[in-house]
Design a protein around this motif. Structure first.
Motif, mmCIF file in Angstrom:
data_model
loop_
_atom_site.group_PDB
_atom_site.id
_atom_site.type_symbol
_atom_site.label_atom_id
_atom_site.label_comp_id
_atom_site.label_asym_id
_atom_site.label_seq_id
_atom_site.Cartn_x
_atom_site.Cartn_y
_atom_site.Cartn_z
ATOM 1 N N ALA A 15 0.826 -1.278 -0.122
ATOM 2 C CA ALA A 15 0.203 0.179 0.020
ATOM 3 C C ALA A 15 0.824 1.300 -0.085
ATOM 4 C CB ALA A 15 -0.876 0.092 1.267
ATOM 5 N N THR A 16 1.787 1.148 0.821
ATOM 6 C CA THR A 16 2.589 2.518 1.032
ATOM 7 C C THR A 16 3.963 2.662 0.045
ATOM 8 O OG1 THR A 16 3.882 1.440 2.939
ATOM 9 C CG2 THR A 16 1.856 2.853 3.391
ATOM 10 N N ARG A 17 4.297 1.421 -0.392
ATOM 11 C CA ARG A 17 5.498 1.252 -1.280
ATOM 12 C C ARG A 17 6.809 1.720 -0.281
ATOM 13 N NH1 ARG A 17 3.833 -2.171 -4.804
ATOM 14 N NH2 ARG A 17 1.930 -1.169 -6.049
ATOM 15 N N THR A 18 6.778 1.429 0.992
ATOM 16 C CA THR A 18 7.803 1.655 1.799
ATOM 17 C C THR A 18 8.387 0.473 2.572
ATOM 18 O OG1 THR A 18 6.457 2.348 3.583
ATOM 19 C CG2 THR A 18 6.956 4.055 1.923
ATOM 20 N N GLY A 19 9.547 0.496 3.114
ATOM 21 C CA GLY A 19 10.132 -0.598 3.711
ATOM 22 C C GLY A 19 10.716 -0.020 5.205
ATOM 23 N N THR A 20 10.630 -0.902 6.157
ATOM 24 C CA THR A 20 11.138 -0.523 7.332
ATOM 25 C C THR A 20 12.637 -0.617 7.638
ATOM 26 O OG1 THR A 20 9.005 -1.013 8.359
ATOM 27 C CG2 THR A 20 10.511 -0.574 9.821
ATOM 28 N N VAL A 21 13.369 0.282 8.333
ATOM 29 C CA VAL A 21 14.618 0.116 8.917
ATOM 30 C C VAL A 21 14.557 0.075 10.367
ATOM 31 C CG1 VAL A 21 16.984 1.220 9.066
ATOM 32 C CG2 VAL A 21 15.796 1.152 6.795
ATOM 33 N N TYR A 22 15.230 -1.024 11.084
ATOM 34 C CA TYR A 22 15.415 -1.079 12.333
ATOM 35 C C TYR A 22 16.744 -0.968 12.942
ATOM 36 C CZ TYR A 22 10.939 -3.705 11.339
ATOM 37 O OH TYR A 22 9.651 -4.179 10.762
ATOM 38 N N ALA A 23 16.783 0.075 13.786
ATOM 39 C CA ALA A 23 18.121 0.416 14.330
ATOM 40 C C ALA A 23 18.215 0.304 15.730
ATOM 41 C CB ALA A 23 18.502 1.851 13.943
ATOM 42 N N ASP A 24 19.383 -0.238 16.202
ATOM 43 C CA ASP A 24 19.556 -0.504 17.752
ATOM 44 C C ASP A 24 19.811 0.743 18.513
ATOM 45 O OD1 ASP A 24 18.553 -3.099 18.169
ATOM 46 O OD2 ASP A 24 20.526 -3.932 17.759
ATOM 47 N N LEU A 25 19.506 1.078 19.357
ATOM 48 C CA LEU A 25 19.948 2.354 20.346
ATOM 49 C C LEU A 25 20.790 1.738 21.674
ATOM 50 C CD1 LEU A 25 16.865 4.644 19.764
ATOM 51 C CD2 LEU A 25 19.099 4.575 18.407
ATOM 52 N N PRO A 26 21.913 1.487 21.565
ATOM 53 C CA PRO A 26 22.580 1.145 22.707
ATOM 54 C C PRO A 26 22.423 1.917 24.050
ATOM 55 C CG PRO A 26 23.989 0.672 20.864
ATOM 56 C CD PRO A 26 23.001 1.802 20.611
ATOM 57 N N ASP A 27 22.568 3.321 23.766
ATOM 58 C CA ASP A 27 22.525 4.137 24.932
ATOM 59 C C ASP A 27 21.356 5.166 24.602
ATOM 60 O OD1 ASP A 27 22.825 5.889 27.021
ATOM 61 O OD2 ASP A 27 24.952 6.707 26.524
ATOM 62 N N PRO A 28 20.143 4.906 24.925
ATOM 63 C CA PRO A 28 18.961 5.678 24.547
ATOM 64 C C PRO A 28 18.925 7.262 25.125
ATOM 65 C CG PRO A 28 18.100 3.955 25.221
ATOM 66 C CD PRO A 28 19.558 3.998 25.472
ATOM 67 N N LYS A 29 19.708 7.724 26.122
ATOM 68 C CA LYS A 29 19.773 8.840 26.697
ATOM 69 C C LYS A 29 18.518 9.553 26.989
ATOM 70 C CE LYS A 29 24.227 9.558 24.535
ATOM 71 N NZ LYS A 29 25.203 10.542 23.466
ATOM 72 N N GLY A 30 17.778 8.705 27.586
ATOM 73 C CA GLY A 30 16.415 9.170 27.967
ATOM 74 C C GLY A 30 15.421 9.227 27.035
ATOM 75 N N LEU A 31 15.592 8.722 25.912
ATOM 76 C CA LEU A 31 14.750 8.669 24.961
ATOM 77 C C LEU A 31 13.422 7.893 25.362
ATOM 78 C CD1 LEU A 31 16.529 8.597 21.455
ATOM 79 C CD2 LEU A 31 15.714 10.600 22.651
ATOM 80 N N ALA A 32 12.040 8.353 24.814
ATOM 81 C CA ALA A 32 11.017 7.660 25.267
ATOM 82 C C ALA A 32 10.284 6.976 24.360
ATOM 83 C CB ALA A 32 10.070 8.646 25.741
ATOM 84 N N ALA A 33 9.939 5.627 24.594
ATOM 85 C CA ALA A 33 9.146 5.015 23.517
ATOM 86 C C ALA A 33 7.971 5.764 22.935
ATOM 87 C CB ALA A 33 8.635 3.705 24.073
#
Length: 382
Positions: free
Chosen positions: A263-281
């Motif tokens: 539908a969107t013609r897009t694919g997903t990239v998954y990147a690990d964040l070893p040190d999120p530094k306070g980022l929230a899900a």
């Protein structure tokens, strides 16, 4: 007396002479007019410097926005129904360890079931012990021929039935003990509690989600890319996210979806964040994916200016004997240091205006000078 003719006065004609002198003067000056005009024009032309479009090895990047999400988020619930929550021992944001008790249910009914199962097991074991004792006595009597072979077979059958009842009772006791353990919800892994959907005193059902746990607290960044960009990204590529307050969070691409959404013609990239530094899900952040280096056409960053919202370069041309600047809209790509990638526009080797570009308009007269002599003419930037 001789008569002499009177002298006739001849008027002196001076006007033609003056006109001739004036014509000669004008004719003598007429040869200097173009040179004076050219000198005036040259003095009013803006002094600029130029630089060629060059081929350079430039870092290739993909700019895209994506969401921060847990690598694995576990939905936790209980396996018994109709029991009330008596203790809730964790809250959102709390770190927990594997095996830690998260909540407890009212276990009085389960305690009763377990005691009944244990009593049934003891009863079965007693019956099995009696059956084994009767069989032993029967075997002694059979050797002395006090009982028949058929009676001995009946004693063996009774012993086997008693042992089977012991197995059934033991299984029932184990099932009751397992149900009894369901009165406590324990963490299946280390992690962070990300959601709570239950309150103390609430009657819960089997299989319903009560808590949510981010396994090991690991977060990842997920970005949707069109197929044209997805093909350039590979596992191991470095990413950089700009978090709240300008904090830069780095990571690595862990996986790239092998296909694209129909539908969107897009694919997903998954990147690990070893040190999120306070980022929230759930945070939505712009990220840069470094996909390697490539040899591309570049220009100095100072040569690119905005005109009517479009990136523009100025090239040098000669028109009617004058040197003028010509505006060209271009598309730019990655930037590294003082150089910008040129996706289209002038070809490698062609000169573009660098210093003074911000003050130019299409068709302005310019004069190219060395970089040390360039100074913008008086006026306002367009």
């Amino acid at each position: 007396m001789s008569s002499r003719p009177l002298p006739v006065s001849v008027p002196v004609v001076r006007l033609p002479l003056l006109a001739l002198v004036a014509a000669l003067v004008l004719a003598g000056c007429s040869g200097d007019v173009p040179e004076a005009s050219q000198a005036a024009a040259a003095s009013s032309a803006m002094a600029v410097t130029t630089a060629p479009v060059e081929m350079r090895d430039l870092a290739r990047t993909v700019l895209v926005s994506g969401a921060v999400a847990p690598v694995e988020e576990m939905q936790l619930g209980v396996e018994v129904s109709g029991l009330r929550v008596t203790e809730l021992l964790v809250d959102v944001g709390q770190s927990v360890r594997r095996g830690q008790v998260l909540l407890r249910l009212d276990r009085r009914m389960l305690d009763s079931e377990l005691r009944q199962a244990e009593a049934a097991l003891r009863e079965a074991e007693a019956g099995a012990a009696l059956a084994r004792a009767n069989l032993a006595r029967g075997e002694n009597l059979a050797r002395e021929r006090y009982i028949s072979a058929g009676q001995l077979d009946e004693l063996r059958a009774v012993r086997t039935q008693a042992e089977a009842r012991v197995g059934t009772a033991r299984a029932g006791r184990d099932a009751a003990a397992l149900r009894h353990s369901f009165a406590e919800l324990r963490a299946p892994a280390d992690g962070i509690v990300s959601k709570r959907l239950v309150q103390p005193g609430q009657v819960v059902g089997a299989g319903g989600e009560l808590l949510r746990l981010i396994r090991d607290g690991r977060l990842e960044w997920r970005a949707e890319l069109p197929v044209t960009q997805l093909s350039s990204v590979k596992p191991g590529d470095r990413i950089a996210l700009r978090g709240p307050g300008g904090v830069v969070v780095e990571g690595r691409v862990r996986a790239v979806s092998p296909g694209v959404d129909a539908a969107t013609r897009t694919g997903t990239v998954y990147a690990d964040l070893p040190d999120p530094k306070g980022l929230a899900a759930g945070a939505y952040l712009e990220g840069r994916i470094d996909t390697g280096r490539a040899r591309v056409a570049t220009v100095p960053a100072a040569a690119v200016v905005l005109r009517d919202g479009f990136a523009t370069l100025y090239t040098i041309a000669t028109k009617e004997g004058a040197t003028v600047a010509e505006a060209r809209r271009v598309r730019t790509g990655a930037r590294e240091g003082a150089h910008v990638e040129l996706l289209d526009g002038p070809k490698p080797g062609q000169q573009v205006v660098v210093k003074g570009a911000g003050f130019l308009a299409d068709g302005d007269a310019v004069r190219v000078v060395p970089a040390t002599q360039a100074a913008p003419a008086a006026g306002v930037a367009r």
